[in-house]
Design a protein around this motif. Sequence first.
Motif, PDB file in Angstrom:
ATOM      1  N   GLU A 295      32.193 -59.053  60.184  1.00  0.00           N
ATOM      2  CA  GLU A 295      30.877 -58.462  60.464  1.00  0.00           C
ATOM      3  C   GLU A 295      29.864 -58.784  59.361  1.00  0.00           C
ATOM      4  OE1 GLU A 295      30.570 -54.241  60.451  1.00  0.00           O
ATOM      5  OE2 GLU A 295      31.446 -54.014  58.461  1.00  0.00           O
ATOM      6  N   ILE A 296      28.597 -58.644  59.747  1.00  0.00           N
ATOM      7  CA  ILE A 296      27.513 -58.746  58.780  1.00  0.00           C
ATOM      8  C   ILE A 296      26.898 -57.363  58.641  1.00  0.00           C
ATOM      9  CG2 ILE A 296      25.245 -59.716  58.292  1.00  0.00           C
ATOM     10  CD1 ILE A 296      26.001 -62.177  59.805  1.00  0.00           C
ATOM     11  N   VAL A 297      26.858 -56.867  57.414  1.00  0.00           N
ATOM     12  CA  VAL A 297      26.168 -55.611  57.163  1.00  0.00           C
ATOM     13  C   VAL A 297      24.869 -55.940  56.450  1.00  0.00           C
ATOM     14  CG1 VAL A 297      26.221 -53.431  55.891  1.00  0.00           C
ATOM     15  CG2 VAL A 297      28.273 -54.236  57.079  1.00  0.00           C
ATOM     16  N   GLY A 298      23.775 -55.383  56.959  1.00  0.00           N
ATOM     17  CA  GLY A 298      22.477 -55.634  56.338  1.00  0.00           C
ATOM     18  C   GLY A 298      22.053 -54.446  55.508  1.00  0.00           C
ATOM     19  N   ILE A 299      21.433 -54.720  54.360  1.00  0.00           N
ATOM     20  CA  ILE A 299      20.843 -53.641  53.572  1.00  0.00           C
ATOM     21  C   ILE A 299      19.340 -53.849  53.588  1.00  0.00           C
ATOM     22  CG2 ILE A 299      20.620 -52.622  51.287  1.00  0.00           C
ATOM     23  CD1 ILE A 299      23.513 -53.074  50.843  1.00  0.00           C
ATOM     24  N   ALA A 300      18.648 -52.959  54.294  1.00  0.00           N
ATOM     25  CA  ALA A 300      17.197 -53.069  54.369  1.00  0.00           C
ATOM     26  C   ALA A 300      16.589 -52.239  53.253  1.00  0.00           C
ATOM     27  CB  ALA A 300      16.719 -52.559  55.724  1.00  0.00           C
TER      28      ALA A 300
END
Lengths: 535, 361
Positions: A295-300
């Motif tokens: 998975e790709i986890v994004g940190i905005a």
Amino acid sequence: MEPAIAARRTRPQSGALVEAIGITKLFGSFKANDAIDLTIRPGEIHALLGENGAGKSTLVKILYGSLQPTEGEIRWKGQPVRIPSPSAARKLGIGMVFQHFSLFDALTVTENIALALADRTNLAALAREIEEVSREFGLPLNPASRIVDLSVGERQRVEIVRCLLQDPELLIMDEPTSVLTPQEADDLFVTLDRLTARGCAVLYISHRLEEVKQICHHATILRLGKVVAECDPQQETAAQLASLMVGADVHVLSADTPPPSTMRTRLKVQGLSMPEPHPFAVALKDISLDVRAGEIVGIAGIAGNGQGELFDALSGERLAAREDVVTIDGKPAGRFGVTRRRRMGAAFVPEERNGHGAVPRLRLSDNVLLTRHATGDQLIRIGVIDFSGMRTLAERIGRSFDVRKSAVDPEAGSLSGGNLQKFIVGREIDRQPSVLVVSQPTWGVDAGAAAVIRQSLIDLARSGSAVLVISQDLDEIFEIADRVAVISRGHLTEPVPTRSLTREEIGLMMAGLGEGKKKGRAAMGQGEAAHAHRP
Amino acid sequence: MRIVLEKRQTPSRSLQYLSPVVAILLSLVTFFVIFLLAGIDPVRALYIYFVEPLTALWSIEDLLVKAVPIILIAIGLSFCYQSAVWNIGAEGQLAAGALAGAAIPILFPTLQGPAVITAMILMGIAGGMAYAAIPAILKIRFNANETLTTLMLVYVANLFLDYMARGPWRDPAGFNFPNSRPFDEGQMLPVIAGESIRLSIVFVLVAVVVAWFMTAKTMTGFKIRVLGQSPRAGSFGGFSRNKMVMLTFLISGGLAGLAGICEVMGPIGLLRTSVSPGYGFTAIIVAFLGRLHPFGILVAGLLLALSYMGGEGAQVAIGLSDQTTQVFQGMLLFYVLACDSFIYYRLRIVRQPALDAATVR
């Protein structure tokens, strides 16, 4: 949303305020601008679109007087003029709000504005004037606040008010929303509407096609220094605008297969707290996070809310207090430096390309060695460097990531931003790392390169790696991240599936759950510093 | 019309190598003008300065002897400067090496032979290293600026050397001259060629080759370059800045100490109140003039040694002050640095753009 914004926009039918006719600008033999024609009418918001390197900055600098055209002329209300300097531009009635603010943190709003306006010596009168202008244009601002206490949005308002006090007839804005939350951006659009209602023209530079469609009356699109199209952005789709910019249909990302949900955790952060390393940095507060295989986890988050500090803690450039704070593939790594973490299978791509991810004055092959010297590539034998091995690797990365370069093995600094970024991302993905942490993967990168990079991140994740993407670009997060968390003043929210959120919800989280002010150096955060002096 | 300094898109490679040549030529032209203004025949003066020392075998030998310490030190400094560590205190590290090495024959005058010579050399290197470790630790521990600490430590070392030569280590049988006892042949470097060329010239050649190999071929050299050019990228690569500060200081201190002990064990043959006419400072110029490259330093070292020779010759032949040499060296450094800025920038003359006409119309 304000009704004014939603209303159908038509380009005013008045005569031209500014005309640029056949503007050509040579840098050596390189044509940054090639016979560009541009007409801006009073009262319109005119979008200037183009990829990085398309010549937008050059054209704007010519209009604002900081560059002189090699050929061509500028007409102001029909009269040919020469604009030898920014101060001449301001006298003429042209104001500019830069992407990177030039404000003194320790001074108040009034003091900062007084510094720019030589003729305003009465500070009390100026403060009243500031209040008046800020009320009139919907830019709430307390003249007595110190800059250091203001959020990025508020700092931008200071810059705008500073321009407005000089009664501009043309306001140039360079990527004004790149540092704003969606809510702050909406406020800005209201201000722009009030400005144009009074006949002021706005030249609006942006990468965000959706907002260009939303607020602009007219758009001029540049590619490789030439005007390739003029259009009414509301008549076009974002995809049409994008393909005009890049000259081909933009590659659509494919991430059809959702990540398997039962995969094991490959990167785990547990209770990561760190004091700020220097007074202008952000402290990390009890951050927990897990990234699973596939998975790709994004940190905005908005620039300067702890992204740089978090990256350093994950890469091992700063060590955590305890070893179990950061776990890579099940093994504690909190006390290990960056080389040890790389050997454990992790790879890192920092936000800043020149001087952090790569050494600009070294060749690409040398830059391969920078992160690959201890990762099982056999580039070092008893302390001696295998140069041909390095070149082979650099070649391979260059081929598989379509890095366009002027020579076989050029200096990293001679590559354009997008190509260098492709190289740096490629250098890490080429290793097939089990964990990849990447910060602002496509900051200031053109659409073509951004698509290549994002696709490669998706492919890496789908092949079983855990990918953590720290990004200010919400579009990017929505495009590639399976789950998203938001960082705000050193706090990180619990990651949730990206599809379960709307942009507005994320925007509110980015703004610290509705708390108006963000302390710290939001405006001057590392995010901007990295890009401050790119030509 | 105005003149602007414009950043080049890529640094000029050709100027990288041309810059020292241009600097030398400009120095010679300036020298020519200075001589002319001073009423000295410039052609003759330049001849005495830069050609005459090369016309006799003995003076060529002397030139090599003078070049030895300069090149040794400059090689060491090139490591520091490549990693952006601004050690300008080699003169003091040289004195420390001379003191440490000379301790053996002064304290144990009867010891002689190859083992003693080796021990003296090792002591000299160790002395220089230890003295260079002081600013290194100050920089690592307290972030003290090394340009200040190294320069200040030069005076400490020189005054200590002066004290030792006048005081505790003065030769009781030396008619009150402020010198130590003269060393025996078995306490000095053997002469390996001609009248005065000693083993130290081999050290120079070894140092040049090893330095070249280290910087060009090994991981250590790579780390030094990366950390020197961008410390942030260096730490991202997993390299320790502090370790590199210590390492480069130890290398340059060791080589300066070696130069110091070689002077004492060679041309001088005893410990004096001063063992160097400023080789430690001249080496800074040599390092930059030689592009921080070992082979370049070899050539530049010979050139600067020539300026020392010429200075002595000019003093005798036309009564010029020996300060003239320092003027020449200072001028040379100035011109090198000035020319170097054109590697990254270019001069452009900006005329008023043709659009002027439009304003009038």
